[in-house]
Enzyme design. Structure first.
Site, PDB file in Angstrom:
ATOM      1  N   ASP A 126       0.744  -1.302   0.123  1.00  0.00           N
ATOM      2  CA  ASP A 126      -0.029   0.029  -0.180  1.00  0.00           C
ATOM      3  C   ASP A 126       0.681   1.256   0.043  1.00  0.00           C
ATOM      4  OD1 ASP A 126      -2.404  -0.956  -0.093  1.00  0.00           O
ATOM      5  OD2 ASP A 126      -2.462  -1.097   2.302  1.00  0.00           O
ATOM      6  N   ASP A 129      -4.978  -3.319   4.760  1.00  0.00           N
ATOM      7  CA  ASP A 129      -5.617  -2.903   6.133  1.00  0.00           C
ATOM      8  C   ASP A 129      -7.134  -2.837   6.106  1.00  0.00           C
ATOM      9  OD1 ASP A 129      -6.259  -0.746   4.498  1.00  0.00           O
ATOM     10  OD2 ASP A 129      -5.531   0.971   5.698  1.00  0.00           O
ATOM     11  N   ASP A 184      -9.671  -5.855   1.576  1.00  0.00           N
ATOM     12  CA  ASP A 184      -8.381  -6.445   1.294  1.00  0.00           C
ATOM     13  C   ASP A 184      -8.240  -7.922   1.826  1.00  0.00           C
ATOM     14  OD1 ASP A 184      -7.532  -3.972   0.223  1.00  0.00           O
ATOM     15  OD2 ASP A 184      -6.677  -3.148   2.389  1.00  0.00           O
TER      16      ASP A 184
END
EC number: 7.1.2.1
Length: 951
Positions: free
Chosen positions: A329, A588, A592
């Protein structure tokens, strides 16, 4: 508390009665319980967790003696008393007792270490225990979900795992994913008054609920009682089994050969033959292997947790060591996730509105409590955070969700008029406001301008609500303005990415932001700007140059992707795995979870939702990329220790089986099984320390290469066996040592030959660990203090036994210090070639040896190292020239140089390094500014030119 007893016995139908009756039955209110009431109810209902099966300590201890390797030892123990008869001697009780002692020592160490590891793991997992927001003593606070009791009021929001069975109170409907409980593939809508089940995941919305069942009384708890836990055989267990089977088969082959030669051909005595078979069984089995490997993993897991990476699955360590692609990310991992707004760059689109009012509306559309990073930034931009709710009354807050990508607040102003303010992704707000084409163009122009500076965009809108109802659609939305959000990169991200590339791990940026922002962040971090929009994953990119490139290849070569949704993450992982990459993925959010589960190593970042944590293999307790790269290095160290030991174990099996078989068959010398037991006990004691050994991690992603383990083990074991055979021939048939060193002759003296042979086997067998633990010369890489100390103590004991012991039952007699010195010298001399064999095997297995011999006829060259360095330099120059890079300075290489042998990075990391190099050379205020100004002047396409930059 009589009514509560009925509830515990499930005599009341709390799932279906009206919500007010639920409060009556549970003797609670919408203000929740007090701490004292909570404590009393825990006594009645128990803690909110499933009962763990209490495992018998005795059965657990005995379980360590129940595996294929232990079975072979147990068979040897039975042979020692049941079959070792005759020859006028009693059963072999000494060997029987010795084998049992060896088994008990191994089981005891395994039991203690696993117990300690289990306690440490339990303490670590306690940090990951599900937390929930609960109303106690009139205040909201975050508590462990285990303290919940029926009657508690809890808050459930996006990404939360529902902590207990509960009935929803007033609020907006929730979208709940209960596929794990009911098998429904799509999220179901739950309205106020409906029941939600423990273990399901909130996909959208936010609401309060009253707990009606906890622990084993929940729907999930009852289902868990009906299902036995399944034991999955992991990859690690398969590797362990393969190595164990190899050792067992090697011993079986040795035993069959001995039986065929000793009894029908040599007509040896039955008792002597059985003792020779016992030697192979006892000495050949790597009985300590399960213990050493599990202890190494447990200690490594504890070390990782100290570095901020908690492993939920122990075997994730070996996958982390082999990871060669990390999809990371951007927000919060590569950047700080500490947002700021440059007020000077705020763009206003509505008439009669100033920049301050745009910020105020954005703050109103934000939470003042329980904030995310954007909410905190918006409210923090006001002179006084209280202004966000000053002069208005909040009616309803719409929380962020991945579908709408916006938040909104319905409120009443001082005059009693109803309004809504909303902030969110520009595309969503543009659609909401139904903007005209000219406004859209202007908005996109500003967004592009922000993106070129690496700034994210946040749109703000407002509407009036004349119907004065929170559920009414309201009047037309008005687009108010755009805010630029700056999320600075972490100070260590660029250096960490550079380290990752050197370690052969290619970092790909996965961001939901725009492509221009991704490229700018990539340029700042030195990871290259070869990034694509998420549409490229579906083959729908507008860029014509990408059309001819297969999607798999595009994903493999990209530095990152922008505008990514969670489903794209899953696709990226899947495609990379199809190309045989070991993929790590950070995440997170609740969406996901599929990608985290699919990845070889799912990594839940610091502050991840419960859903992301439950789907991951590793949970980070500290933010940033550096934690992951540190964990990769530590995992490679752990993996290296395990690999070192397995090569050692295979080598010892081959060395014992082949060495003692040849001595028994050629000279009909019967080695005492008890002395092999002594070697095994001293070996196991020493080898346990390898779990804390100082090792050099592999410079590239590592994995279990069984062909390398078996080939190295067979070659080293065969060499040591032949050395022992030569040594025995020298003492049994010649006076070589007597003539050279003046020691007394022990030729044809069985008991003294036994002592000498015992000491020689003991020294070199244990010294072998220093060869298998090192990548370069064994005397260059310093071993751990514990390993050296254990080795010296074990060999001191072995030497004292050989020098002084006069044990008739073991057929040994002291040989004195002179012989001990000679044997040590002999062992040291023949120790050194072990490293050369190790390098040779590695070289042959790499495939380069055959390429050189067949393609370049290097066997007949006079060049140093057969011209290896020169050919590698030519290859490197050709590759760098092909990609427009200067050739590096020539460097000398040697066949056994560790850096030379392992310096080649994986191709994918090498490509990323080149792009990063180009990106850094295109910094602002250097060539870039000049080139771009010329390009714009000439009306050329900058993207086409970027692809042709040469340095």
């Amino acid at each position: 508390m009589g009514g509560l007893e009925e509830i515990r016995n499930e005599a009341v139908d709390l799932e279906n009665i009206p919500i007010e009756e639920v409060f009556e039955q549970l003797k609670c209110t919408r203000q929740g319980l007090t701490s004292d009431e909570g404590a009393q109810r825990v006594e009645i209902f128990g803690l909110n967790k499933l009962e763990e099966k209490k495992e018998s300590k005795v059965l657990k201890f005995l379980g360590f003696m129940w595996n294929p390797l232990s079975w072979v030892m147990e068979m040897a123990a039975i042979m020692a008393i049941a079959l070792a008869n005759g020859g006028g001697k009693p059963p072999d009780w000494q060997d029987f007792v010795g084998i049992i002692v060896l088994l008990v020592i191994n089981s005891t160490i395994s039991f203690i270490e696993e117990n300690n590891a289990g306690n440490a793991a339990a303490a670590l997992m306690a940090n990951l225990a599900p937390k929930t927001k609960v109303l106690r003593d009139g205040r909201w606070g975050e508590q462990e979900a285990s303290i919940l009791v029926p009657g508690d009021i809890v808050s459930i929001k996006l990404g939360d795992i529902v902590p207990a069975d509960a009935r929803l109170l007033e609020g907006d409907p929730l979208k709940i994913d209960q596929s794990g409980l009911t098998g429904e593939s799509l999220p179901v809508t739950k309205n106020p008054g409906d029941e939600v089940f423990s273990g399901s995941t909130c996909k959208q919305g936010e609401i309060e609920a009253v707990v009606i069942a906890t622990g084993v009384h929940t729907f999930f708890g009852k289902a868990a009682h009906l299902v036995d836990s399944t034991n999955q055989v992991g990859h690690f267990q398969q590797v362990l089994t393969a190595i164990g089977n190899f050792c067992i088969v090697s011993i079986a082959v040795g035993i069959v050969i001995e039986i065929i030669v000793m009894f029908p051909i040599q007509r040896r005595k039955y008792r002597a033959g059985i003792e020779n078979l016992l030697v192979l069984l006892i000495g050949g089995i790597p009985i300590a292997m399960p213990t050493v490997l599990s202890v190494t993993m447990a200690i490594g897991s504890h070390k990782l947790s100290q570095q901020g990476a908690i492993t939920k699955r122990m075997t994730a360590i070996e996958e982390l060591a082999g990871m060669d692609v990390l999809c990371s990310d951007k927000t919060g991992t590569l950047t700080l996730n500490k947002l700021s707004v440059d007020k000077n760059l705020v763009e206003v689109f509505a008439k009669g509105v100033d920049k301050e009012h745009v910020l105020l509306l954005a703050a109103r559309a934000s939470r003042v409590e329980n904030q995310d990073a954007i909410d905190a930034c918006m409210v923090g931009m006001l002179a006084d955070p209280k202004e966000a709710r000053a002069g208005i009354r909040e009616v309803h807050f719409l929380p962020f969700n991945p579908t709408d990508k916006r938040t909104a607040l319905t409120y009443i102003d001082a005059e009693g008029n109803w309004h809504r303010a909303s902030k969110g992704a520009p595309e969503q707000i543009i659609t909401l406001c139904n903007c005209k084409e000219d406004v859209k163009r202007k908005v996109h122009s500003v967004i592009e301008k922000y993106a070129e500076r690496g700034l994210r965009s946040l749109a703000v809108a407002r509407q009036e609500v004349p119907e004065k109802s929170k559920d009414s659609p309201g009047g037309p939305w008005q687009f108010i303005g755009l805010l630029p959000l700056f999320d600075p990169p972490r100070h260590d991200s660029a250096e960490t990415i550079r380290k990752a590339l050197v370690l052969g791990v290619n970092v790909k940026m996965i961001t939901g932001d725009q492509l221009a922002i991704g490229k700018e962040t990539g340029r700042r971090l030195g990871m290259g700007t070869n990034m694509y929009p998420s549409s490229a994953l579906l083959g729908q990119s507008k860029d014509g140059s990408l059309e001819s490139l297969p999607v798999d290849e595009l994903i493999e070569k990209a530095d990152g992707f922008a505008g990514v949704f969670p489903e794209h993450k899953y696709e990226i992982v899947k495609r990379l795995q199809e190309k045989k990459h070991i993929v790590g993925m950070t995440g997170d959010g609740v969406n996901d979870a599929p990608a985290l589960k699919k990845a070889d190593i799912g990594i839940a970042v610091d502050d991840a939702t419960d859903a992301a944590r439950s789907a991951s293999d590793i949970v980070l307790t500290e933010p940033g990329l550096s934690v992951i790269i540190s964990a990769v290095l530590t995992s490679r160290c752990i993996f290296q220790r395990m690999k070192n030991y397995t090569i050692y174990a295979v080598s010892i099996t081959i060395r014992i089986v082949l060495g003692f078989m040849l001595i028994a068959l050629i000279w009909k010398f019967d080695f005492a099984p008890f002395m092999v037991l002594i070697i095994a006990i001293l070996n196991d004691g020493t080898i346990m320390t390898i779990s804390k050994d100082r090792v050099k991690p592999s410079p590239l992603p590592d994995s279990w290469k069984l062909n390398e383990i078996f080939a190295t083990g067979v070659v080293l074991g065969t060499y040591l066996a032949l050395v022992t055979v030569v040594f025995f021939w020298l003492i049994h048939k010649t006076d070589f040592f007597t003539n050279k060193f003046g020691v007394e002759s022990i030729r044809n003296t069985e008991f003294k030959e036994m002592s000498a042979l015992y000491l020689q086997v003991s020294i070199v067998s244990q010294a072998l660990i220093f060869v298998t633990r090192s990548r370069s010369w064994s005397f260059v890489e310093r071993p751990g203090f514990l390993l050296v100390t254990a080795f010296l103590l074990a060999q001191l004991v072995a030497t004292l036994i050989a020098v002084y012991a006069n044990w008739d039952f073991a057929r040994i007699k002291g040989i004195g210090w002179g012989w001990a010195g000679v044997i040590w010298l002999f062992s040291i001399v023949f120790y050194f070639p072990l490293d050369i064999f190790k390098f040779f095997i590695r070289f042959v297995l790499s495939g380069r040896a055959w390429d050189n011999l067949l393609q370049n006829k290097t066997a007949f060259t006079t060049k140093e190292n057969y011209g290896k360095g020169e050919r590698e330099a030519q290859w490197a120059t050709a590759q760098r020239t092909l990609h427009g890079l200067q050739a590096p300075e020539p460097a000398s290489h040697t066949l056994f140089n560790d850096k030379s042998s392992y310096r080649e990075l994986s191709e994918i990391a090498e490509q990323a390094k080149r792009r990063a190099e180009i990106a850094r050379l295109r910094e602002l205020n250097t060539l870039k500014g000049h080139v771009e100004s010329v390009v714009k002047l000439k009306g050329l396409d900058i993207d086409t030119i970027n692809q042709n930059y040469t340095v």
